[in-house]
Enzyme design. Structure first.
Site, mmCIF file in Angstrom:
data_model
loop_
_atom_site.group_PDB
_atom_site.id
_atom_site.type_symbol
_atom_site.label_atom_id
_atom_site.label_comp_id
_atom_site.label_asym_id
_atom_site.label_seq_id
_atom_site.Cartn_x
_atom_site.Cartn_y
_atom_site.Cartn_z
ATOM 1 N N SER A 29 -4.253 -11.563 -5.986
ATOM 2 C CA SER A 29 -3.846 -11.147 -4.642
ATOM 3 C C SER A 29 -4.567 -11.994 -3.602
ATOM 4 C CB SER A 29 -4.134 -9.654 -4.451
ATOM 5 O OG SER A 29 -3.493 -9.166 -3.293
ATOM 6 N N ASN A 30 -4.609 -11.550 -2.376
ATOM 7 C CA ASN A 30 -5.286 -12.295 -1.306
ATOM 8 C C ASN A 30 -5.850 -11.313 -0.285
ATOM 9 O OD1 ASN A 30 -3.254 -11.792 0.881
ATOM 10 N ND2 ASN A 30 -1.927 -12.796 -0.620
ATOM 11 N N HIS A 31 -6.497 -11.847 0.753
ATOM 12 C CA HIS A 31 -7.245 -11.014 1.696
ATOM 13 C C HIS A 31 -6.440 -10.481 2.879
ATOM 14 C CE1 HIS A 31 -11.103 -11.355 -0.164
ATOM 15 N NE2 HIS A 31 -11.021 -12.676 -0.199
ATOM 16 N N ALA A 96 1.633 -11.785 3.435
ATOM 17 C CA ALA A 96 1.004 -12.911 2.730
ATOM 18 C C ALA A 96 1.405 -12.785 1.266
ATOM 19 C CB ALA A 96 -0.509 -12.857 2.893
#
Ligand code: C5P
Length: 220
Positions: A29-31, A96
Site C-alpha cells: 500500500s502507500n501513505h 493513490a
C-alpha cells in the site's frame, strides 16, 4: 448549501490508498491519508452535488450527506467506479492507487526462507483512464503528485489519460501533500491553468470544485 455551483450534478470521487493483498495477513500500500479526497467530497456537497466517495481504507469519518463506498484493492475500486461513471457528471480521481499488485495472492501466510526473496508484480488497471475512455463519459479530473518537473508530467498525464483537468502538486515540498493538512497545487485544463496558493486542504478543495464547476459547464 453554501453555493449552487454543482446543484443537481452527480459527482464521484476516489480517495485514499488501495491495498493489494500478498497473503491473508500482508499487503502492499502507500501513505495516502485520503484527506484531499474527503475535503473535495465536502466541498462538492457544499456546492449542491449528489456526492459519492469511492474510498480505499482510511481513518476518516464519512462527511455529511456523502454516500461512501468502501473498497480495498485497485480492482475493487475500478469495479465500483465503472458501475457509477456512466451516470455521473463529474469524476474526480484523488486516490493513490497502487500501480502494481502481487501476481498471485497466497492462500496461506508466506513463510520466511533464505536471506533474499523477490516478489512478482503485475500492473493494476488505470481507473481514471478507464473512466475517461468510457462513452458517455463524465467531466474527468485527475491528480498528479510529483517530486520534480511537476507541471510537465501533469500536462503529459492530462493528454495521455484523456482527462479534462488535472490537479498537480509537488509532494517533495516540505509540509505539503500526502498526510499533511496543507497543499499547494496548480490546476491545469486543455486551454489554461491556475496556480492555487498554499492553503489548508478544505480551502483548496473549495477552489478546485469551483474551477471544476466552471469548466464542466462548458462544452468539451
Ligand atoms: O499515473 P499516476 O498514478 O501518477 O496518475 C495519477 C492520477 O491517476 C490520479 O488521479 C490517480 O487517482 C489516477 N490513477 C488511477 N488508477 C491508477 C493509477 C492512477 O485512477 N491505477
Amino acid at each position: 448549501f453554501a453555493n449552487t455551483a454543482l446543484a443537481g450534478k452527480r459527482v464521484v470521487i476516489t480517495a485514499g490508498p488501495t491495498r493489494e493483498a500478498l497473503d491473508p495477513v500482508r499487503y502492499l500500500s502507500n501513505h495516502s491519508s485520503g484527506k484531499m479526497g474527503y475535503a473535495l467530497a465536502r466541498a462538492a456537497v457544499e456546492a449542491g452535488a449528489r456526492t459519492t466517495l469511492v474510498s480505499g481504507p482510511v481513518g476518516l469519518a464519512t462527511p455529511e450527506h456523502v454516500e461512501r463506498v468502501d473498497v480495498i484493492s485497485a480492482r475493487d475500486m475500478l469495479a465500483a467506479c465503472q458501475e457509477r461513471s456512466a451516470s455521473c457528471d463529474i469524476f474526480i480521481a484523488c486516490a493513490a492507487v497502487a500501480d502494481y499488485r502481487p501476481a498471485e495472492i497466497q492462500d496461506q501466510k508466506i513463510k520466511k526462507g533464505g536471506e533474499h526473496s523477490s516478489l512478482a508484480l503485475v500492473r493494476n488497471p488505470d481507473i481514471v483512464a478507464a473512466v475517461a475512455a468510457g462513452s458517455p463519459r463524465p467531466f474527468t479530473v485527475g491528480f498528479a503528485a510529483e517530486t520534480r518537473d511537476v507541471l510537465n508530467y501533469a500536462r503529459d498525464k492530462l493528454a495521455r489519460k484523456n482527462l479534462d483537468m488535472i490537479v498537480a502538486n509537488d509532494v517533495a515540498a516540505e509540509g505539503l501533500g500526502f498526510a499533511s493538512d496543507e497543499n499547494e497545487v496548480t490546476v491545469i485544463w486543455r486551454e489554461g491553468e491556475q496556480a492555487l496558493a498554499r492553503a489548508g486542504k478544505q480551502t483548496l478543495a473549495r477552489q478546485i470544485i469551483q474551477l471544476i464547476a466552471t469548466h464542466a459547464g462548458q462544452p468539451q
